[in-house]
Motif scaffolding. Sequence first.
Motif, mmCIF file in Angstrom:
data_model
loop_
_atom_site.group_PDB
_atom_site.id
_atom_site.type_symbol
_atom_site.label_atom_id
_atom_site.label_comp_id
_atom_site.label_asym_id
_atom_site.label_seq_id
_atom_site.Cartn_x
_atom_site.Cartn_y
_atom_site.Cartn_z
ATOM 1 N N THR A 41 44.443 -28.743 -49.720
ATOM 2 C CA THR A 41 43.498 -29.208 -48.705
ATOM 3 C C THR A 41 44.160 -29.294 -47.335
ATOM 4 N N CYS A 44 44.645 -25.574 -46.059
ATOM 5 C CA CYS A 44 43.408 -24.856 -45.739
ATOM 6 C C CYS A 44 42.708 -25.437 -44.523
ATOM 7 N N VAL A 45 42.608 -26.756 -44.462
ATOM 8 C CA VAL A 45 41.920 -27.392 -43.334
ATOM 9 C C VAL A 45 42.704 -27.183 -42.049
ATOM 10 N N ALA A 48 42.350 -23.532 -40.922
ATOM 11 C CA ALA A 48 41.012 -23.242 -40.403
ATOM 12 C C ALA A 48 40.863 -23.756 -38.972
ATOM 13 N N TYR A 80 41.204 -20.019 -51.514
ATOM 14 C CA TYR A 80 41.353 -21.297 -52.200
ATOM 15 C C TYR A 80 41.882 -21.097 -53.623
ATOM 16 N N SER A 191 37.960 -21.032 -43.220
ATOM 17 C CA SER A 191 36.885 -22.031 -43.191
ATOM 18 C C SER A 191 36.280 -22.191 -44.576
ATOM 19 N N ALA A 194 38.730 -24.063 -46.645
ATOM 20 C CA ALA A 194 38.759 -25.481 -46.283
ATOM 21 C C ALA A 194 37.601 -26.236 -46.909
ATOM 22 N N SER A 197 38.288 -26.716 -50.588
ATOM 23 C CA SER A 197 39.328 -27.718 -50.820
ATOM 24 C C SER A 197 38.797 -29.131 -50.625
#
Length: 310
Positions: A41, A44-45, A48, A80, A191, A194, A197
Amino acid sequence: MTNKIQEANLAMVVSKTFSGLNVNALRYLLPLWIAPLTGVTFRCVFAAVAFWIIGYWAKPETASVKDKIYLFLLGAVGIYGYMFSYLMGLSKTTPVSAAIFTSMQPIWVFILSVFFFNEKATVMKIVGILVGLGGALLCISTQKSDDLASDAFSGNLFCLVSSVIYAVYLILSNRFLKRTGPYTLMRYTFSGAAVSSLIVMAFVGYEASLTTPPLHFWPIALLLFVLIFPTVISYLLIPTGLKYLSTTVVAIYGYLILVVASIVSFLVGQDRFSWEQLGAMLLICVGVYWVEIAENNGRERKRPHSPSIT
């Protein structure tokens, strides 16, 4: 042009070095300081948000709504799924073993291209595939669980699955790269990753002791390194290398991930030398060489080359 080629070579060296160090940094953090799914998480976040900010200042790119939706879904499943499998595997095995399976990505790309895109399978390429798979089997079957690898067998299987998922993602994303552009690709795929996740974390919960007081310097510093350098900067450097270098040269640079991760692992005590692991490493390197390099004969590939991002 000479300066551009030098810049491209430097970009690949820096990118692959960051990717190699990423393996060691993540292994330090997982699972003691941060749970694998929470780590996914974070990556990915952060990526993004970073790519949306960077894309705002980049050269404008056009893409249809349909392509954007496709890329979003591709990231939600592909990126992911890759990071989920990779971080789960790395938390259970050693950095060297994880890097060994990462180096197999070109082999999976070729196998998938043969089955779905009618790429020609020559004798040398088939032999290369078999040699590479033999190396993977050797690593999975001989590595034992110990204080450095809590569950080596399942960890190696997770890493193997992650390399296959990334190869699928690479092939599918490459079909849209030229018409959408790299920044659009990275913004929408990350995105999607994210969102996936965050949904998963909503069910499994947040687990990261490095953010619980008292804060410790090294875990925080290594997390920032992972988020900024391998997760964002490495991705941004790859197009420079692919633009001015042949896929043969790019494939050779892919071995830097394995070399860097191995050297650092032995120096800091994250892995122990074993002849079986060395044999697996050599077999996979030879297999990738035969599949990716030996039959290029100076010609560019029609299929995508794996940038081997970790």
